[in-house]
Design a protein around this motif. Structure first.
Motif, PDB file in Angstrom:
ATOM      1  N   GLU A   1       0.838  -1.203   0.000  1.00 57.02           N
ATOM      2  CA  GLU A   1       0.000   0.000   0.000  1.00 57.02           C
ATOM      3  C   GLU A   1       0.871   1.251   0.000  1.00 57.02           C
ATOM      4  OE1 GLU A   1      -3.620   2.008   2.621  1.00 57.02           O
ATOM      5  OE2 GLU A   1      -3.463  -0.161   2.394  1.00 57.02           O
ATOM      6  N   LYS A   2       1.889   1.264   0.854  1.00 53.35           N
ATOM      7  CA  LYS A   2       2.776   2.426   0.898  1.00 53.35           C
ATOM      8  C   LYS A   2       3.623   2.511  -0.371  1.00 53.35           C
ATOM      9  CE  LYS A   2       5.168   5.139   4.356  1.00 53.35           C
ATOM     10  NZ  LYS A   2       5.589   5.204   5.772  1.00 53.35           N
ATOM     11  N   ALA A   3       4.047   1.350  -0.897  1.00 62.06           N
ATOM     12  CA  ALA A   3       4.818   1.334  -2.136  1.00 62.06           C
ATOM     13  C   ALA A   3       3.988   1.863  -3.301  1.00 62.06           C
ATOM     14  CB  ALA A   3       5.305  -0.081  -2.441  1.00 62.06           C
ATOM     15  N   SER A   4       2.702   1.542  -3.314  1.00 56.72           N
ATOM     16  CA  SER A   4       1.840   2.028  -4.396  1.00 56.72           C
ATOM     17  C   SER A   4       1.694   3.544  -4.336  1.00 56.72           C
ATOM     18  CB  SER A   4       0.467   1.347  -4.326  1.00 56.72           C
ATOM     19  OG  SER A   4      -0.308   1.825  -3.248  1.00 56.72           O
ATOM     20  N   ALA A   5       1.609   4.078  -3.130  1.00 51.30           N
ATOM     21  CA  ALA A   5       1.536   5.532  -2.976  1.00 51.30           C
ATOM     22  C   ALA A   5       2.811   6.189  -3.485  1.00 51.30           C
ATOM     23  CB  ALA A   5       1.299   5.894  -1.507  1.00 51.30           C
ATOM     24  N   TYR A   6       3.947   5.551  -3.214  1.00 51.82           N
ATOM     25  CA  TYR A   6       5.223   6.078  -3.685  1.00 51.82           C
ATOM     26  C   TYR A   6       5.294   6.080  -5.206  1.00 51.82           C
ATOM     27  CZ  TYR A   6      10.195   6.269  -4.780  1.00 51.82           C
ATOM     28  OH  TYR A   6      11.416   6.605  -5.325  1.00 51.82           O
ATOM     29  N   LEU A   7       4.860   4.991  -5.855  1.00 52.08           N
ATOM     30  CA  LEU A   7       4.908   4.936  -7.314  1.00 52.08           C
ATOM     31  C   LEU A   7       4.023   6.010  -7.935  1.00 52.08           C
ATOM     32  CD1 LEU A   7       4.976   1.175  -8.387  1.00 52.08           C
ATOM     33  CD2 LEU A   7       6.857   2.767  -8.047  1.00 52.08           C
ATOM     34  N   LEU A   8       2.867   6.238  -7.366  1.00 56.08           N
ATOM     35  CA  LEU A   8       2.003   7.302  -7.882  1.00 56.08           C
ATOM     36  C   LEU A   8       2.690   8.646  -7.781  1.00 56.08           C
ATOM     37  CD1 LEU A   8      -1.541   6.305  -6.554  1.00 56.08           C
ATOM     38  CD2 LEU A   8      -0.683   6.124  -8.895  1.00 56.08           C
ATOM     39  N   GLN A   9       3.389   8.883  -6.676  1.00 54.34           N
ATOM     40  CA  GLN A   9       4.124  10.134  -6.509  1.00 54.34           C
ATOM     41  C   GLN A   9       5.247  10.268  -7.541  1.00 54.34           C
ATOM     42  OE1 GLN A   9       3.674  10.424  -1.610  1.00 54.34           O
ATOM     43  NE2 GLN A   9       5.671  10.620  -2.559  1.00 54.34           N
ATOM     44  N   GLN A  10       5.734   9.132  -8.041  1.00 59.33           N
ATOM     45  CA  GLN A  10       6.815   9.146  -9.019  1.00 59.33           C
ATOM     46  C   GLN A  10       6.309   9.193 -10.453  1.00 59.33           C
ATOM     47  OE1 GLN A  10      10.024   9.517  -7.877  1.00 59.33           O
ATOM     48  NE2 GLN A  10       8.812   9.706  -5.995  1.00 59.33           N
ATOM     49  N   GLY A  11       4.995   9.321 -10.632  1.00 62.82           N
ATOM     50  CA  GLY A  11       4.442   9.504 -11.963  1.00 62.82           C
ATOM     51  C   GLY A  11       3.914   8.267 -12.648  1.00 62.82           C
ATOM     52  N   PHE A  12       3.908   7.132 -11.970  1.00 61.18           N
ATOM     53  CA  PHE A  12       3.329   5.923 -12.558  1.00 61.18           C
ATOM     54  C   PHE A  12       1.812   6.092 -12.613  1.00 61.18           C
ATOM     55  CE2 PHE A  12       7.491   4.627 -11.288  1.00 61.18           C
ATOM     56  CZ  PHE A  12       7.852   3.617 -12.162  1.00 61.18           C
ATOM     57  N   GLU A  13       1.213   5.681 -13.725  1.00 58.97           N
ATOM     58  CA  GLU A  13      -0.199   5.983 -13.955  1.00 58.97           C
ATOM     59  C   GLU A  13      -1.154   4.973 -13.343  1.00 58.97           C
ATOM     60  OE1 GLU A  13      -0.787   6.403 -18.124  1.00 58.97           O
ATOM     61  OE2 GLU A  13       0.678   8.012 -18.352  1.00 58.97           O
ATOM     62  N   ASN A  14      -0.929   3.701 -13.583  1.00 67.31           N
ATOM     63  CA  ASN A  14      -1.845   2.650 -13.124  1.00 67.31           C
ATOM     64  C   ASN A  14      -1.119   1.728 -12.154  1.00 67.31           C
ATOM     65  OD1 ASN A  14      -4.162   3.304 -14.998  1.00 67.31           O
ATOM     66  ND2 ASN A  14      -2.578   2.848 -16.518  1.00 67.31           N
ATOM     67  N   VAL A  15      -1.386   1.926 -10.891  1.00 63.70           N
ATOM     68  CA  VAL A  15      -0.701   1.168  -9.842  1.00 63.70           C
ATOM     69  C   VAL A  15      -1.754   0.426  -9.023  1.00 63.70           C
ATOM     70  CG1 VAL A  15       0.871   1.273  -7.890  1.00 63.70           C
ATOM     71  CG2 VAL A  15       1.079   2.948  -9.746  1.00 63.70           C
ATOM     72  N   TYR A  16      -1.563  -0.871  -8.893  1.00 64.40           N
ATOM     73  CA  TYR A  16      -2.522  -1.721  -8.186  1.00 64.40           C
ATOM     74  C   TYR A  16      -1.820  -2.439  -7.038  1.00 64.40           C
ATOM     75  CZ  TYR A  16      -4.653  -1.152 -12.808  1.00 64.40           C
ATOM     76  OH  TYR A  16      -5.140  -0.641 -13.981  1.00 64.40           O
ATOM     77  N   HIS A  17      -2.586  -2.737  -5.980  1.00 63.90           N
ATOM     78  CA  HIS A  17      -2.014  -3.541  -4.905  1.00 63.90           C
ATOM     79  C   HIS A  17      -3.098  -4.427  -4.301  1.00 63.90           C
ATOM     80  CE1 HIS A  17      -3.453  -0.650  -1.656  1.00 63.90           C
ATOM     81  NE2 HIS A  17      -3.510   0.102  -2.737  1.00 63.90           N
ATOM     82  N   LEU A  18      -2.667  -5.600  -3.867  1.00 68.47           N
ATOM     83  CA  LEU A  18      -3.577  -6.619  -3.358  1.00 68.47           C
ATOM     84  C   LEU A  18      -4.096  -6.224  -1.990  1.00 68.47           C
ATOM     85  CD1 LEU A  18      -4.907  -9.407  -3.516  1.00 68.47           C
ATOM     86  CD2 LEU A  18      -2.741 -10.397  -2.712  1.00 68.47           C
ATOM     87  N   ARG A  19      -5.390  -5.993  -1.903  1.00 63.00           N
ATOM     88  CA  ARG A  19      -5.997  -5.570  -0.639  1.00 63.00           C
ATOM     89  C   ARG A  19      -5.921  -6.710   0.386  1.00 63.00           C
ATOM     90  NH1 ARG A  19     -10.742  -1.517  -0.594  1.00 63.00           N
ATOM     91  NH2 ARG A  19     -10.692  -0.874   1.586  1.00 63.00           N
ATOM     92  N   GLY A  20      -5.318  -6.419   1.520  1.00 62.66           N
ATOM     93  CA  GLY A  20      -5.161  -7.443   2.546  1.00 62.66           C
ATOM     94  C   GLY A  20      -3.975  -8.359   2.342  1.00 62.66           C
ATOM     95  N   GLY A  21      -3.264  -8.165   1.232  1.00 65.90           N
ATOM     96  CA  GLY A  21      -2.051  -8.918   0.988  1.00 65.90           C
ATOM     97  C   GLY A  21      -2.263 -10.405   0.765  1.00 65.90           C
ATOM     98  N   ILE A  22      -1.161 -11.125   0.837  1.00 63.30           N
ATOM     99  CA  ILE A  22      -1.180 -12.571   0.620  1.00 63.30           C
ATOM    100  C   ILE A  22      -2.092 -13.262   1.626  1.00 63.30           C
ATOM    101  CG2 ILE A  22       0.251 -14.653   0.545  1.00 63.30           C
ATOM    102  CD1 ILE A  22       2.650 -12.611   0.059  1.00 63.30           C
TER     103      ILE A  22
END
Length: 240
Positions: free
Chosen positions: A183-204
């Protein structure tokens, strides 16, 4: 004696982490509850266990009242023996540190429910990245996932700078154990300009809890930071 194990986190502003720690310590004692909960101004993160499920219920009600934690976001599993030896409530500067980079965890990428994860991974344009440490990846991972060979989560910043390209990688999907790191990594990628960033809710853990073995794309065990060391589909009880 079977134990109910609950993995939880929530990014939310905690005005007085020390006061919350004291309130938790006054409400729960070692023996009835085991495990660790980290508390910081950015939120809470932890995994706890109890032989009496009512103790877990009481903790979740406490955190819901104080922080708005949603029980539906908690990942439940089981353990035959006590997975932790102690109970600790610890105040930290952050529940998840990122090396020298300010990240707003309240602006993450797109959540993908466990039920929709397989369909996302079937998209050939999706780059799948495991955001866990190398020894965790060695125990098990999703089919086709990239291993960034991290020794600690903060190195994800370096990996992104050296190996990911916002102009090339149009769709990036990430996962971790319980959801907090990706979740935090996805926020970082968005800040870096990545357009479509997905992450698994609740993880593995949520994936193993919700998806039957027959439909699973998971391979191996999920490394966990307790005495079990690893869990699979068989550690998750239907209906939790």
């Amino acid at each position: 004696m079977p134990y109910t194990v609950a993995a939880l986190y929530k990014f939310v502003t905690v005005e007085d982490p020390a006061a919350l720690r004291e309130a938790l310590a006054a409400s729960f004692v070692e023996g009835e509850l085991l495990g660790t909960i980290l508390i910081a101004t950015e939120g809470v993160n932890g995994t706890v266990a109890a032989a009496d499920p009512a103790v877990i219920d009481r903790l979740l009600a406490f955190l819901h009242e104080r922080l708005g934690l949603d029980r539906a976001e908690v990942k439940f599993s089981s353990a035959d023996d006590a997975p932790f030896g102690r109970l600790k409530f610890k105040v930290k500067n952050a529940v998840l540190t990122f090396r020298g980079v300010e990240v707003d965890p309240n602006r993450p990428g797109t959540y993908v429910e466990a039920a929709d994860w397989n369909a996302l991974l079937a998209d050939p344009e999706v780059l799948l990245v495991d955001t866990r440490n190398d020894y965790e990846v060695e125990a098990g991972t999703f089919q086709g996932a990239i291993d960034p060979h991290l020794t600690k989560f903060s190195e994800f910043v370096d990996y992104t700078r050296e190996h990911l390209d916002a102009t090339k990688h149009k769709k990036v999907a990430m996962f971790c154990t319980g959801g907090i790191r990706c979740e935090k990594a996805s926020a970082y990628l968005l800040q870096q300009g990545f357009e479509n960033v997905y992450h698994l809710r609740g993880g593995i853990l949520k994936y193993l809890e919700d998806i039957p073995t027959s439909d699973s794309l998971w391979q191996g065990d999920c490394f966990v930071f307790d005495r079990r060391r690893g869990v699979g589909h068989d550690h998750f009880e239907e209906g939790e």
